[in-house]
Design a protein around this motif. Structure first.
Motif, PDB file in Angstrom:
ATOM      1  N   LYS A   1       0.837  -1.212   0.000  1.00 15.66           N
ATOM      2  CA  LYS A   1       0.000   0.000   0.000  1.00 15.66           C
ATOM      3  C   LYS A   1       0.869   1.258   0.000  1.00 15.66           C
ATOM      4  CE  LYS A   1      -3.839  -2.262   2.416  1.00 15.66           C
ATOM      5  NZ  LYS A   1      -4.672  -2.280   3.646  1.00 15.66           N
ATOM      6  N   VAL A   2       1.911   1.255   0.818  1.00 15.25           N
ATOM      7  CA  VAL A   2       2.805   2.413   0.851  1.00 15.25           C
ATOM      8  C   VAL A   2       3.499   2.588  -0.494  1.00 15.25           C
ATOM      9  CG1 VAL A   2       4.883   3.375   1.917  1.00 15.25           C
ATOM     10  CG2 VAL A   2       3.151   2.265   3.342  1.00 15.25           C
ATOM     11  N   THR A   3       3.885   1.477  -1.111  1.00 18.81           N
ATOM     12  CA  THR A   3       4.543   1.542  -2.418  1.00 18.81           C
ATOM     13  C   THR A   3       3.609   2.157  -3.455  1.00 18.81           C
ATOM     14  OG1 THR A   3       5.872  -0.419  -1.896  1.00 18.81           O
ATOM     15  CG2 THR A   3       5.690   0.205  -4.211  1.00 18.81           C
ATOM     16  N   TRP A   4       2.355   1.740  -3.450  1.00 22.05           N
ATOM     17  CA  TRP A   4       1.390   2.313  -4.383  1.00 22.05           C
ATOM     18  C   TRP A   4       1.222   3.816  -4.148  1.00 22.05           C
ATOM     19  CZ3 TRP A   4       0.040   0.998  -8.870  1.00 22.05           C
ATOM     20  CH2 TRP A   4      -0.172  -0.335  -9.229  1.00 22.05           C
ATOM     21  N   PHE A   5       1.171   4.223  -2.878  1.00 24.06           N
ATOM     22  CA  PHE A   5       1.041   5.651  -2.565  1.00 24.06           C
ATOM     23  C   PHE A   5       2.229   6.428  -3.114  1.00 24.06           C
ATOM     24  CE2 PHE A   5       2.216   9.205   0.200  1.00 24.06           C
ATOM     25  CZ  PHE A   5       1.081   9.990   0.092  1.00 24.06           C
ATOM     26  N   CYS A   6       3.425   5.900  -2.923  1.00 21.62           N
ATOM     27  CA  CYS A   6       4.631   6.569  -3.422  1.00 21.62           C
ATOM     28  C   CYS A   6       4.590   6.708  -4.940  1.00 21.62           C
ATOM     29  CB  CYS A   6       5.875   5.794  -3.006  1.00 21.62           C
ATOM     30  SG  CYS A   6       6.221   5.800  -1.226  1.00 21.62           S
ATOM     31  N   ILE A   7       4.206   5.630  -5.627  1.00 22.73           N
ATOM     32  CA  ILE A   7       4.181   5.646  -7.087  1.00 22.73           C
ATOM     33  C   ILE A   7       3.174   6.668  -7.616  1.00 22.73           C
ATOM     34  CG2 ILE A   7       3.570   4.293  -9.133  1.00 22.73           C
ATOM     35  CD1 ILE A   7       4.682   1.832  -7.701  1.00 22.73           C
ATOM     36  N   ILE A   8       1.947   6.628  -7.069  1.00 26.59           N
ATOM     37  CA  ILE A   8       0.881   7.488  -7.583  1.00 26.59           C
ATOM     38  C   ILE A   8       1.157   8.959  -7.277  1.00 26.59           C
ATOM     39  CG2 ILE A   8      -1.571   8.057  -7.385  1.00 26.59           C
ATOM     40  CD1 ILE A   8      -2.085   5.060  -6.891  1.00 26.59           C
ATOM     41  N   SER A   9       1.478   9.262  -6.017  1.00 20.73           N
ATOM     42  CA  SER A   9       1.695  10.664  -5.636  1.00 20.73           C
ATOM     43  C   SER A   9       2.888  11.265  -6.380  1.00 20.73           C
ATOM     44  CB  SER A   9       1.910  10.765  -4.122  1.00 20.73           C
ATOM     45  OG  SER A   9       3.055  10.027  -3.712  1.00 20.73           O
ATOM     46  N   MET A  10       3.952  10.499  -6.517  1.00 23.23           N
ATOM     47  CA  MET A  10       5.132  10.995  -7.214  1.00 23.23           C
ATOM     48  C   MET A  10       4.816  11.304  -8.674  1.00 23.23           C
ATOM     49  SD  MET A  10       8.817   9.088  -7.463  1.00 23.23           S
ATOM     50  CE  MET A  10       7.996   7.563  -7.998  1.00 23.23           C
ATOM     51  N   ASN A  11       4.065  10.443  -9.334  1.00 20.41           N
ATOM     52  CA  ASN A  11       3.721  10.661 -10.731  1.00 20.41           C
ATOM     53  C   ASN A  11       2.810  11.885 -10.901  1.00 20.41           C
ATOM     54  OD1 ASN A  11       4.446   8.443 -12.989  1.00 20.41           O
ATOM     55  ND2 ASN A  11       4.441   7.478 -10.973  1.00 20.41           N
ATOM     56  N   VAL A  12       1.891  12.097  -9.968  1.00 17.62           N
ATOM     57  CA  VAL A  12       0.993  13.253 -10.058  1.00 17.62           C
ATOM     58  C   VAL A  12       1.782  14.547  -9.928  1.00 17.62           C
ATOM     59  CG1 VAL A  12      -0.878  14.492  -8.905  1.00 17.62           C
ATOM     60  CG2 VAL A  12      -1.054  12.025  -9.254  1.00 17.62           C
ATOM     61  N   PHE A  13       2.616  14.644  -8.911  1.00 15.89           N
ATOM     62  CA  PHE A  13       3.371  15.876  -8.679  1.00 15.89           C
ATOM     63  C   PHE A  13       4.358  16.161  -9.813  1.00 15.89           C
ATOM     64  CE2 PHE A  13       2.679  15.049  -3.918  1.00 15.89           C
ATOM     65  CZ  PHE A  13       1.532  15.834  -3.915  1.00 15.89           C
ATOM     66  N   MET A  14       5.027  15.124 -10.284  1.00 13.13           N
ATOM     67  CA  MET A  14       6.009  15.331 -11.351  1.00 13.13           C
ATOM     68  C   MET A  14       5.333  15.612 -12.687  1.00 13.13           C
ATOM     69  SD  MET A  14       8.950  15.158  -9.895  1.00 13.13           S
ATOM     70  CE  MET A  14      10.233  14.741 -11.064  1.00 13.13           C
TER      71      MET A  14
END
Length: 370
Positions: free
Chosen positions: A137-150
């Motif tokens: 779950k934490v990995t998914w959060f990192c992937i999604i949030s990072m892609n949105v901001f970038m």
């Protein structure tokens, strides 16, 4: 400097005499292409290892290859920009090329950001294959949030003016955001990306430490999976270079391009090395074998060796991927590469599990010639 440049930037001859007139283009090109070559080497070895062991690629491989392609396009665009004078100081730059350099500059930034975030996403997807529960779950959060901001960082330079075309077409009159808005947001998104590198590098520590492996092997796997720290370090350095975007001198932006490229290349290398541990281990093991025997480097004794298959009956695990990782030793490395067809976890409640072990037989009397 031609007359058009003098009209826009009317420095006096006395001022020009004390200003620097170096060209940063050679440093830029040598840096980005050298880093890209290193990343290409490691990505090639990764793909070779994947195909050798699984004969197919995963989504993380395809995304990492896409990041590599974006990096290639970025390096090519930067090379084209240097032919237009990029790398020169603004007082030496031919202002007639300013319009021609605008679109390549914006496109280079977009591909640079995309390459960086996709290379990190690839590693995150790799973690999804070897983690479970809250780790996933934490990995998914990192992937999604990072892609949105970038993604927003890559988008803003194209839409920060009204009309939009005025962002790259100097002949179109329009109004644009204060450049500080874009720069400050880029600092935030780049810093967040660096944080995600560190989180993704630390995340598998506890999970990997629970594997049934020798301590030395366990530390080796954890170290290999934590190399994203280096990508995070380059992202931090790149973040410190972002305020240079506020400078009117083109040459001040060269270090930012270099560190942005270093961030992507470091991520590609860090994502590839865990896959290469299997090749290194197998190469080390093969050096231990002699014709007709096995060489024990600890005792200097050679003897016969045999390959055994251990058969055991036990309930099937509820999570086949997790069980595969807990088989121990370099099987955890192999699981990163994909399920080995020789190590199939049964689906029945009770079944036969085949585990390949190397058993060294040593007959002391024969070794001593008795």
């Amino acid at each position: 400097m031609d007359s058009s440049t003098e009209a826009n930037f009317p420095w006096t001859p006395e001022q020009l005499a004390v200003l620097p007139h170096d060209n940063a283009a050679p440093k830029l090109l040598s840096s980005i292409w050298a880093l890209f070559a290193v990343a290409t080497l490691f990505l090639t070895l990764r793909v070779y290892c994947r195909i050798l062991k699984r004969r197919s690629l995963w989504w993380d491989d395809y995304i990492l290859i896409a990041a590599w392609v974006c990096s290639l396009i970025e390096c090519s665009l930067l090379t084209h920009m240097t032919t237009l004078g990029y790398g020169l100081h603004i007082w030496d730059f031919d202002w007639n090329n300013f319009q021609a350099i605008m679109v390549p500059t914006l496109a280079s930034g977009t591909f640079s950001i995309t390459a960086a975030v996709w290379s990190k996403t690839s590693f995150g997807i790799t973690l999804l294959h070897i983690t479970d529960g809250w780790y996933k779950k934490v990995t998914w959060f990192c992937i999604i949030s990072m892609n949105v901001f970038m993604f927003l960082s890559a988008l803003f330079p194209w839409v920060d003016c009204t009309p939009i075309s005025s962002a790259w077409d100097m002949s179109v009159k329009g109004t644009c955001w204060d450049i500080k808005v874009t720069v400050y947001y880029d600092i935030f998104s780049s810093g967040y990306s660096a944080l995600m590198d560190i989180v993704l590098a630390i995340l598998p520590w506890k999970f990997l430490w629970g594997l049934q492996m020798k301590p030395k092997e366990k530390i080796g796997v954890i170290a290999a999976m934590s190399l994203g720290m280096f990508a995070g370090a380059t992202a931090i350095v790149k973040t410190t270079q972002l305020p240079d975007m506020l400078s009117a001198d083109f040459a001040d932006g060269v270090p930012l391009w270099i560190w942005g490229n270093a961030e992507t290349c470091a991520s590609i290398v860090a994502s590839s090395i865990p896959m290469l541990r299997v090749l290194v281990k197998e190469a080390a093991s093969s050096r231990g074998y002699k014709s007709g025997g096995y060489f024990d480097r600890g005792t200097g004794v050679t003897g016969n060796h045999s390959r055994f298959v251990t058969i055991s009956s036990r309930p099937a695990p509820t999570n086949s991927e997790l069980e595969l990782h807990k088989l121990g030793d370099d099987r955890s490395d192999r699981s990163i590469l994909g399920n080995n067809p020789n190590l199939q976890v049964p689906q029945a409640k009770n079944g036969i599990v085949q585990v390949t072990d190397i058993v060294v037989k040593y007959d002391e009397e024969n070794a001593q010639g008795k």
